[in-house]
Design an enzyme around this catalytic site. Sequence first.
Site: not given
Length: 243
Positions: A53, A78
């Site tokens: 990401s 994350y």
Amino acid sequence: LINNAGIFRGTTLTEDGFEAAFGTNHLGHFLLTHLLLPNLKQGAPSRIVMVSSDVQSSSPPINYDDMCKVSTKSFSSYKVSKLANVMMAKELARRYKKDKIYAFSLHPGVVATDIWRLLPNWVTFLPKKFMKSEEEGAKTTLHCALQPGLESQTGNYFNNAKPAKCSSLAESKAKCKELWEKSLIFAQIKEDNEEEGNRDSDDDNSSSSEVNDEDQNKKKDNITTDEKSGYTSFPNTIEEEKH
């Protein structure tokens, strides 16, 4: 091999005692990739695709002591796990290029998938209207997996099916090697001499992170390793098939 499984909120530990986002988004992929390396070598040329990401670009450095604690900052965790995806692809590319195994990482875009399932519906309902569909979100993944002629781009990070800039942390050979070595310890994987030596010659001069006895013994009571194969057996999990 496309490593795409992931969770967004990691405010707990995995059954094996790792911070949930790091354990799921990185260590799970790391172990699975190692289990499949013999197949990838046999089927070469092969590709390993890490779905990361763009949040990796703002990730803090990986604090390995925190990877065995419950995170109080789920979004930061994350980010760290997505940085680990990029770093893993770069280290795979360095180690296995000679075996004709090529590795890539990528940003699929902000996609309307079930990764948002733990957030309240009122938070995600409107934003999902502006997210990519699952089909659109798969395009860069499929590009890295199937596009002919990408072998020279091994190790690169992609966005919108084009090479893109990644975190400066992932550009450090020493930090990528450190992640690799720490992950071997966490997953209790033993690399044989052939695999340990199978990396590009320019990696020989990169600084190696020292591994202390505390790291080596961490989780020793909870994780066992098959002495013959070097593969890991975790308690309370489905036993890995060794074929």
